[in-house]
Design a protein around this motif. Structure first.
Motif, PDB file in Angstrom:
ATOM      1  N   ASP A 150       0.749  -1.128  -0.090  1.00 16.66           N
ATOM      2  CA  ASP A 150       0.049  -0.009  -0.081  1.00 16.66           C
ATOM      3  C   ASP A 150       0.960   1.368   0.121  1.00 16.66           C
ATOM      4  OD1 ASP A 150      -2.164  -1.581   0.062  1.00 16.66           O
ATOM      5  OD2 ASP A 150      -2.548  -1.606   2.123  1.00 16.66           O
ATOM      6  N   ASP A 151       2.000   1.153   0.364  1.00 13.40           N
ATOM      7  CA  ASP A 151       2.971   2.363   0.280  1.00 13.40           C
ATOM      8  C   ASP A 151       3.718   2.794  -0.857  1.00 13.40           C
ATOM      9  OD1 ASP A 151       4.409  -0.049   0.599  1.00 13.40           O
ATOM     10  OD2 ASP A 151       6.094   0.944   1.897  1.00 13.40           O
ATOM     11  N   GLU A 152       3.216   1.814  -1.848  1.00 16.58           N
ATOM     12  CA  GLU A 152       3.983   1.981  -3.019  1.00 16.58           C
ATOM     13  C   GLU A 152       3.264   2.957  -3.756  1.00 16.58           C
ATOM     14  OE1 GLU A 152       6.667   0.923  -4.508  1.00 16.58           O
ATOM     15  OE2 GLU A 152       7.478  -0.606  -3.296  1.00 16.58           O
ATOM     16  N   GLU A 153       3.872   4.042  -4.310  1.00 19.21           N
ATOM     17  CA  GLU A 153       3.006   5.261  -4.998  1.00 19.21           C
ATOM     18  C   GLU A 153       3.630   4.948  -6.475  1.00 19.21           C
ATOM     19  OE1 GLU A 153       3.531   8.597  -3.042  1.00 19.21           O
ATOM     20  OE2 GLU A 153       2.523   8.169  -1.305  1.00 19.21           O
ATOM     21  N   GLY A 154       2.543   5.390  -7.179  1.00 20.25           N
ATOM     22  CA  GLY A 154       2.798   5.418  -8.994  1.00 20.25           C
ATOM     23  C   GLY A 154       2.218   4.584  -9.573  1.00 20.25           C
ATOM     24  N   PRO A 155       1.967   4.934 -10.876  1.00 17.60           N
ATOM     25  CA  PRO A 155       0.823   4.096 -11.619  1.00 17.60           C
ATOM     26  C   PRO A 155       1.559   2.905 -12.535  1.00 17.60           C
ATOM     27  CG  PRO A 155       1.560   5.856 -12.708  1.00 17.60           C
ATOM     28  CD  PRO A 155       2.392   5.928 -11.470  1.00 17.60           C
ATOM     29  N   TRP A 156       2.796   2.589 -12.184  1.00 18.46           N
ATOM     30  CA  TRP A 156       3.504   1.748 -13.143  1.00 18.46           C
ATOM     31  C   TRP A 156       3.299   0.464 -12.534  1.00 18.46           C
ATOM     32  CZ3 TRP A 156       4.840   3.369 -17.640  1.00 18.46           C
ATOM     33  CH2 TRP A 156       4.888   4.839 -18.018  1.00 18.46           C
ATOM     34  N   LEU A 157       3.665  -0.766 -13.203  1.00 17.98           N
ATOM     35  CA  LEU A 157       3.396  -2.077 -12.505  1.00 17.98           C
ATOM     36  C   LEU A 157       3.732  -2.263 -11.119  1.00 17.98           C
ATOM     37  CD1 LEU A 157       4.242  -4.112 -15.814  1.00 17.98           C
ATOM     38  CD2 LEU A 157       2.021  -3.241 -14.813  1.00 17.98           C
ATOM     39  N   PHE A 158       5.098  -1.741 -10.707  1.00 16.95           N
ATOM     40  CA  PHE A 158       5.472  -1.582  -9.350  1.00 16.95           C
ATOM     41  C   PHE A 158       5.539  -0.489  -8.620  1.00 16.95           C
ATOM     42  CE2 PHE A 158       6.750  -5.869 -11.530  1.00 16.95           C
ATOM     43  CZ  PHE A 158       6.500  -6.476 -10.726  1.00 16.95           C
ATOM     44  N   GLY A 159       4.809   0.401  -8.902  1.00 18.69           N
ATOM     45  CA  GLY A 159       4.670   2.008  -8.486  1.00 18.69           C
ATOM     46  C   GLY A 159       5.497   2.787  -9.222  1.00 18.69           C
ATOM     47  N   ARG A 160       6.915   2.630  -9.248  1.00 20.13           N
ATOM     48  CA  ARG A 160       7.706   3.470 -10.021  1.00 20.13           C
ATOM     49  C   ARG A 160       8.064   2.621 -11.239  1.00 20.13           C
ATOM     50  NH1 ARG A 160      12.709   1.439  -9.880  1.00 20.13           N
ATOM     51  NH2 ARG A 160      13.384   0.346  -8.407  1.00 20.13           N
ATOM     52  N   PHE A 161       8.548   3.114 -12.318  1.00 16.89           N
ATOM     53  CA  PHE A 161       9.005   2.797 -13.618  1.00 16.89           C
ATOM     54  C   PHE A 161      10.168   1.736 -13.294  1.00 16.89           C
ATOM     55  CE2 PHE A 161      10.817   2.113 -17.635  1.00 16.89           C
ATOM     56  CZ  PHE A 161       9.991   2.217 -18.565  1.00 16.89           C
ATOM     57  N   THR A 162      10.057   0.478 -13.962  1.00 13.42           N
ATOM     58  CA  THR A 162      11.144  -0.418 -14.016  1.00 13.42           C
ATOM     59  C   THR A 162      11.233  -0.992 -15.357  1.00 13.42           C
ATOM     60  OG1 THR A 162       9.875  -2.403 -13.357  1.00 13.42           O
ATOM     61  CG2 THR A 162      10.575  -0.931 -11.565  1.00 13.42           C
ATOM     62  N   CYS A 163      12.136  -2.080 -15.389  1.00 13.58           N
ATOM     63  CA  CYS A 163      12.382  -2.723 -16.612  1.00 13.58           C
ATOM     64  C   CYS A 163      10.894  -3.592 -17.057  1.00 13.58           C
ATOM     65  CB  CYS A 163      13.471  -3.721 -16.477  1.00 13.58           C
ATOM     66  SG  CYS A 163      13.877  -4.405 -18.185  1.00 13.58           S
ATOM     67  N   ALA A 164      10.165  -3.785 -16.029  1.00 19.97           N
ATOM     68  CA  ALA A 164       8.976  -4.570 -16.486  1.00 19.97           C
ATOM     69  C   ALA A 164       7.989  -3.854 -17.294  1.00 19.97           C
ATOM     70  CB  ALA A 164       8.306  -5.025 -15.313  1.00 19.97           C
ATOM     71  N   ASP A 165       8.016  -2.585 -16.979  1.00 20.35           N
ATOM     72  CA  ASP A 165       7.325  -1.514 -17.750  1.00 20.35           C
ATOM     73  C   ASP A 165       7.802  -1.282 -19.178  1.00 20.35           C
ATOM     74  OD1 ASP A 165       5.147  -0.620 -15.717  1.00 20.35           O
ATOM     75  OD2 ASP A 165       6.982  -0.166 -14.723  1.00 20.35           O
ATOM     76  N   ALA A 166       9.330  -1.141 -19.084  1.00 16.88           N
ATOM     77  CA  ALA A 166       9.977  -1.174 -20.543  1.00 16.88           C
ATOM     78  C   ALA A 166       9.455  -2.361 -21.501  1.00 16.88           C
ATOM     79  CB  ALA A 166      11.512  -0.898 -20.239  1.00 16.88           C
ATOM     80  N   MET A 167       9.568  -3.515 -20.795  1.00 18.31           N
ATOM     81  CA  MET A 167       9.016  -4.558 -21.634  1.00 18.31           C
ATOM     82  C   MET A 167       7.804  -4.621 -21.953  1.00 18.31           C
ATOM     83  SD  MET A 167      11.919  -6.419 -22.167  1.00 18.31           S
ATOM     84  CE  MET A 167      11.357  -7.903 -22.604  1.00 18.31           C
TER      85      MET A 167
END
Length: 223
Positions: A150-167
């Motif tokens: 719940d403390d993870e903020e952001g709209p990406w798959l894991f809150g903040r942008f990571t390589c998973a989002d790039a893929m």
């Protein structure tokens, strides 16, 4: 720190694999040079062979080091930039699993919904095989979002942008291109990808390209 990086890519309109490391580098804030090799040109194979032992793009050049394949480039960058993957070990494992599944699978989706970010396309109806893969992508996105705290903020798959989002960013753009009906969570994620400033810059550059690859122009243009 990495310096003097060069990324060799294909047409921004059509090359989904090129978008992946390009987008990751942009989000990491890493400075790099860009070399674009037009795909399906008479000398494409010769031009790519100057840089890539696999004969494919993208390729990352770091001095005399040559790293090819999108996911391998991501892992290479992760050696120096921890932000490539989630910090939490369980989330990191899930992100790597999802990215690897994207890298290795979804053949029907790729074949029937070729990457074309320059315009929306009408009249393309996924087969049962492609629809099954679309549903698997949607399930993966949901699994990733449910895994973060719940403390993870952001709209990406894991809150903040990571390589998973790039893929997965090119897949999100595919869904938009072909007007694929999606549940709410997946629709929000597609919107997140499309509204990203770096993705918008990529699409803007794609719209300035003039080359057309007929086999990648499925359906009819909507706009």
């Amino acid at each position: 720190m990495i310096s003097a990086l060069t990324l060799v890519i294909g047409n921004k309109t059509y090359s989904s694999w090129s978008l992946r490391p390009w987008l990751l580098l942009r989000h990491l804030g890493v400075t790099f040079q860009e070399i674009s090799v037009p795909l399906h040109a008479p000398d494409t194979a010769t031009q790519i062979a100057r840089y890539s032992p696999s004969g494919r793009v993208p390729v990352l050049l770091d001095g005399d080091r040559v790293i090819w394949e999108s996911l391998a480039i991501g892992e290479y960058l992760a050696e120096r930039y921890p932000a490539v993957w989630p910090v939490d070990v369980h989330e990191r494992a899930l992100a790597r699993s999802a990215a690897s599944e994207m890298h290795a699978g979804f053949a029907a989706l790729r074949e029937e919904l070729p990457f074309n970010c320059r315009s929306r396309r009408a009249g393309v109806v996924p087969s049962l095989a492609a629809q099954t893969e679309i549903e698997r992508v949607v399930a993966l996105w949901s699994t990733c979002r449910q895994a973060i705290g719940d403390d993870e903020e952001g709209p990406w798959l894991f809150g903040r942008f990571t390589c998973a989002d790039a893929m997965f960013a090119p897949v999100a753009l595919r869904f938009h291109t072909y007007g694929i009906a999606l549940p709410e969570l997946a629709t929000r994620y597609v919107d997140t990808v499309r509204q990203d400033i770096h993705v918008q810059a990529w699409i803007h550059a794609a719209c300035a390209e003039t080359a057309i690859i007929p086999e990648e122009e499925r359906g009819e243009p909507m706009d």
